[in-house]
Design a protein around this motif. Structure first.
Motif, PDB file in Angstrom:
ATOM      1  N   PHE A 162       0.840  -1.205   0.000  1.00 46.53           N
ATOM      2  CA  PHE A 162       0.000   0.000   0.000  1.00 46.53           C
ATOM      3  C   PHE A 162       0.870   1.248   0.000  1.00 46.53           C
ATOM      4  N   GLY A 163       1.897   1.258   0.867  1.00 43.88           N
ATOM      5  CA  GLY A 163       2.755   2.439   0.977  1.00 43.88           C
ATOM      6  C   GLY A 163       3.433   2.788  -0.326  1.00 43.88           C
ATOM      7  N   ARG A 164       3.820   1.775  -1.094  1.00 45.88           N
ATOM      8  CA  ARG A 164       4.498   2.045  -2.366  1.00 45.88           C
ATOM      9  C   ARG A 164       3.543   2.691  -3.366  1.00 45.88           C
ATOM     10  N   ILE A 165       2.348   2.154  -3.487  1.00 43.95           N
ATOM     11  CA  ILE A 165       1.373   2.727  -4.426  1.00 43.95           C
ATOM     12  C   ILE A 165       0.936   4.120  -3.975  1.00 43.95           C
ATOM     13  N   SER A 169       1.410   7.695  -6.051  1.00 41.37           N
ATOM     14  CA  SER A 169       0.281   8.585  -6.300  1.00 41.37           C
ATOM     15  C   SER A 169       0.544   9.981  -5.737  1.00 41.37           C
ATOM     16  N   LEU A 170       1.083  10.029  -4.518  1.00 41.07           N
ATOM     17  CA  LEU A 170       1.386  11.321  -3.903  1.00 41.07           C
ATOM     18  C   LEU A 170       2.453  12.060  -4.696  1.00 41.07           C
ATOM     19  N   TRP A 171       3.427  11.330  -5.207  1.00 43.99           N
ATOM     20  CA  TRP A 171       4.479  11.907  -6.056  1.00 43.99           C
ATOM     21  C   TRP A 171       3.865  12.589  -7.276  1.00 43.99           C
ATOM     22  N   LEU A 172       2.919  11.914  -7.910  1.00 38.90           N
ATOM     23  CA  LEU A 172       2.254  12.504  -9.082  1.00 38.90           C
ATOM     24  C   LEU A 172       1.518  13.796  -8.723  1.00 38.90           C
ATOM     25  N   GLU A 173       0.851  13.780  -7.592  1.00 36.24           N
ATOM     26  CA  GLU A 173       0.020  14.917  -7.212  1.00 36.24           C
ATOM     27  C   GLU A 173       0.836  16.129  -6.767  1.00 36.24           C
TER      28      GLU A 173
END
Length: 263
Positions: A162-165, A169-173
């Motif tokens: 979960f932490g990796r995904i 996602s947070l990186w993209l945002e």
């Protein structure tokens, strides 16, 4: 070594008392960042804080359990008057390992709350402020365990996946707003926690990393998100992420049983 203008003036390290967390504190204080250190054990926490103060920075300590109902409120109160430019979430652990169907759901929930809920809460709080400022960094500590299912640690492994995904996602945002996000994936690391757990670091062929080395690698690759695999474990992560899943998962389980002297 680190851009204080982008990541300063304060860094929050959750799990900042010993091992990799303490190594982060040593490196960041040497670079001139003030620190907020959060950990359960006051003794190691105070020792790490004192070393950092010798480097001429301000240090605030919070001896608390992230699973406490008021943990976030304590963290918020301790940081509302400062500008936090870097969050390092190093607090995850397999606090309850057990076969799932015969295990205690409350124990599993504790693993989820520590590795997922606390991570989300702090990333949400500090990430929003970083986005508004247009600068900052968030480092989430991951594990090779998150690349493959494993006996007796199904919830821990799943939480790390979960932490990796989430990091991706947070990186993209946040990337368009100047906030760097990276999950630093660790393999076997010679930390006090692993030593207390009785892990045999002398198994032939085992790749063992030192806390100060992986901490330094993480700081050097803050801008290389969303995922950076530390300690020379990139090929191992690739292999664990491959197919066919049945053969990979069973093969890894058999190797672990031999390592632990089981079945």
């Amino acid at each position: 070594m680190i851009d204080r203008n982008h990541y300063g003036p304060w860094a929050v390290i959750a799990g900042g008392s010993e091992g990799v967390g303490a190594s982060f504190a040593d490196l960041l204080s040497t670079a001139g960042l003030n620190l907020v250190l959060i950990a359960r054990k006051p003794g190691p926490l105070d020792e790490t804080a004192e070393r950092a103060r010798h480097n001429g920075v301000e240090v605030r300590t919070l001896a608390l359990d992230l699973l406490s109902p008021d943990a976030f409120e304590q963290i918020r109160r301790a940081t509302d008057d400062i500008e936090v430019g870097l969050l390092i979430f190093n607090a995850g652990a397999n606090s309850y390992g057990h076969e799932f169907v015969t295990g205690d759901l409350a124990g599993f929930q504790g693993v989820i709350d520590l590795n997922i809920t606390s991570q989300l809460t702090l990333s949400h709080h500090f990430g929003a402020k970083m986005k508004d400022r247009g600068r900052g960094g968030i480092m989430l500590l991951g594990s090779l365990a998150g690349y493959m299912g494993s006996e007796d640690q199904s919830i821990y492994a799943a939480s790390k996946a979960f932490g990796r995904i989430f990091a991706e996602s947070l990186w993209l945002e946040l990337e368009p707003f100047g906030v760097h996000v990276v999950e630093l994936v660790l393999g076997v690391t010679r930390t006090p926690a692993m030593i207390r757990a009785g892990l045999n670091f002398d198994v032939p062929g085992m790749n063992v990393a030192e806390p100060e080395d992986v901490a330094r690698e993480g700081i050097e690759h803050l801008t290389d998100g969303p995922v950076w695999v530390a300690g020379g474990n990139y090929e191992a992560a690739q292999k664990r992420n491959g197919f066919p899943r049945d053969k990979l998962v069973k093969g890894a389980a058999e190797s672990m049983r031999k390592l632990l002297g089981r079945r």
